[in-house]
Design an enzyme around this catalytic site. Structure first.
Site, short mmCIF file in Angstrom:
data_model
loop_
_atom_site.label_atom_id
_atom_site.label_comp_id
_atom_site.label_asym_id
_atom_site.label_seq_id
_atom_site.Cartn_x
_atom_site.Cartn_y
_atom_site.Cartn_z
N GLY A 92 0.87 -1.17 0.00
CA GLY A 92 0.00 0.00 0.00
C GLY A 92 0.90 1.21 0.00
O GLY A 92 1.83 1.30 -0.80
N GLU A 93 0.68 2.10 0.93
CA GLU A 93 1.52 3.29 1.03
C GLU A 93 2.00 3.38 2.48
O GLU A 93 1.21 3.64 3.39
CB GLU A 93 0.69 4.51 0.62
CG GLU A 93 1.51 5.68 0.17
CD GLU A 93 2.53 5.32 -0.94
OE1 GLU A 93 2.12 4.70 -1.94
OE2 GLU A 93 3.71 5.64 -0.78
N SER A 94 3.30 3.17 2.66
CA SER A 94 3.81 3.08 4.03
C SER A 94 3.63 4.37 4.82
O SER A 94 3.39 4.33 6.03
CB SER A 94 5.27 2.65 4.02
OG SER A 94 6.04 3.49 3.19
N CYS A 142 6.04 -5.35 0.45
CA CYS A 142 6.15 -4.03 -0.15
C CYS A 142 6.09 -2.94 0.92
O CYS A 142 7.04 -2.81 1.69
CB CYS A 142 5.11 -3.89 -1.25
SG CYS A 142 5.64 -2.76 -2.53
N ARG A 198 12.92 3.35 -0.91
CA ARG A 198 11.52 3.39 -1.38
C ARG A 198 11.46 3.79 -2.86
O ARG A 198 12.29 4.54 -3.34
CB ARG A 198 10.70 4.38 -0.55
CG ARG A 198 10.57 3.97 0.89
CD ARG A 198 9.73 4.98 1.65
NE ARG A 198 8.42 5.11 1.06
CZ ARG A 198 7.70 6.23 1.10
NH1 ARG A 198 8.17 7.32 1.66
NH2 ARG A 198 6.51 6.27 0.54
N ILE A 216 4.99 -3.34 -7.62
CA ILE A 216 4.20 -2.11 -7.80
C ILE A 216 4.86 -1.00 -6.98
O ILE A 216 4.86 -1.07 -5.75
CB ILE A 216 2.74 -2.30 -7.34
CG1 ILE A 216 2.09 -3.48 -8.09
CG2 ILE A 216 1.93 -1.02 -7.56
CD1 ILE A 216 0.75 -3.92 -7.52
N ARG A 217 5.43 -0.03 -7.65
CA ARG A 217 6.15 1.06 -6.96
C ARG A 217 7.01 0.49 -5.84
O ARG A 217 6.99 0.91 -4.69
CB ARG A 217 5.17 2.11 -6.42
CG ARG A 217 4.48 2.87 -7.53
CD ARG A 217 3.44 3.85 -7.01
NE ARG A 217 2.30 3.17 -6.41
CZ ARG A 217 2.00 3.22 -5.13
NH1 ARG A 217 2.72 3.94 -4.30
NH2 ARG A 217 0.98 2.58 -4.66
N HIS A 253 4.41 -8.36 -4.59
CA HIS A 253 3.06 -8.64 -4.09
C HIS A 253 2.67 -10.09 -4.34
O HIS A 253 1.96 -10.38 -5.32
CB HIS A 253 2.05 -7.73 -4.80
CG HIS A 253 2.04 -6.32 -4.30
ND1 HIS A 253 1.07 -5.81 -3.48
CD2 HIS A 253 2.92 -5.32 -4.50
CE1 HIS A 253 1.33 -4.54 -3.19
NE2 HIS A 253 2.46 -4.23 -3.81
N GLU A 273 0.47 -11.83 -3.00
CA GLU A 273 -0.98 -12.05 -2.88
C GLU A 273 -1.70 -11.82 -4.21
O GLU A 273 -2.86 -12.18 -4.35
CB GLU A 273 -1.56 -11.14 -1.77
CG GLU A 273 -1.80 -9.69 -2.15
CD GLU A 273 -0.52 -8.83 -2.21
OE1 GLU A 273 0.59 -9.38 -2.05
OE2 GLU A 273 -0.66 -7.62 -2.45
#
Ligand code: GLN
Length: 210
Positions: free
Chosen positions: A60-62, A91, A118, A146-147, A182, A184
């Site tokens: 997600g976004e840490s 991630c 990051r 992803i990023r 990822h 999952e």
């Protein structure tokens, strides 16, 4: 007393795994865990950590996750939890587990002896699917980035299980597992199975004081 520890294989009681569900890709983790026979519990408050066999911190976004963790002493309680309970960070979750975060520097739980950079592979929307050999049995593994962050340093206790362009993408140290991709989002569930195996191994060990 009878000693049953010698050859007991994976006990078949289902493991209860929490999935940190503050933000990000938690639903797919829960589904993968369930397909492997585990009980998945979405975790949104610190008291929900009680009684878990393990925890997944999703992508997600840490920075956003850190914001949510500022409430209810969640950050401090999670810091203590991940010191002893098996935890798998993917991630953004891997970024939270790292001892050192760069590009830019950011607060973290500092539980796993890795340095992460990051968004290391370029633009905000960078996304790559790679299929590569790893240390896992069963042939090449699909890795969806992803990023993604890049693990630029690993401490002496850290085992590297998979790499991308020479940099670690899946690492383990004791009861902690981290992936910069990822797992999952793939149909291949070997990485989640590895996490469940790690928990079974830890639970089968004679109790240790750490
Ligand atoms: N770039 C995100 C971060 O720094 C991580 C991306 C992801 O989890 N897919 O937190």
């Amino acid at each position: 007393m009878t000693d049953t520890k010698t050859t007991t294989h994976h006990k078949s009681h289902p493991l209860t795994i929490g999935v940190l569900a503050l933000q990000g890709a938690y639903e797919a983790h829960a589904q993968t865990l369930q397909s492997l026979g585990a009980i998945a519990r979405l975790i949104r408050t610190p008291d929900q950590l009680t009684g878990l066999d393990g925890l997944i911190m999703p992508g997600g976004e840490s920075t956003t996750m850190l914001k949510f963790l500022e409430h209810n002493n969640f950050f401090e309680i999670l810091s203590t939890f991940v010191k002893t309970t098996p935890t798998f960070g993917t991630c953004a979750g891997a970024i939270l587990l790292a001892t050192c975060v760069e590009h830019p520097a950011q607060k973290s739980l500092a539980a796993l002896d890795i340095t992460v950079e990051r968004n290391a592979y370029g633009r905000q929307n960078d996304s790559t699917i790679l299929k590569a050999p790893t240390k896992l049995p069963g042939g090449p593994l699909e890795m969806i980035f992803i990023r993604a962050p890049r693990i630029t340093h690993t401490g002496p206790t850290v085992e590297v299980i998979a790499t991308r362009e020479g940099f670690p993408t899946l690492v383990r140290s004791g009861h902690l597992l981290a992936a910069t991709f990822h797992p999952e989002l793939s149909d291949d569930h070997r990485v989640h199975q590895l996490f469940l195996d790690l928990i079974h191994q830890k639970q089968a060990q004679p109790s240790q004081s750490s």
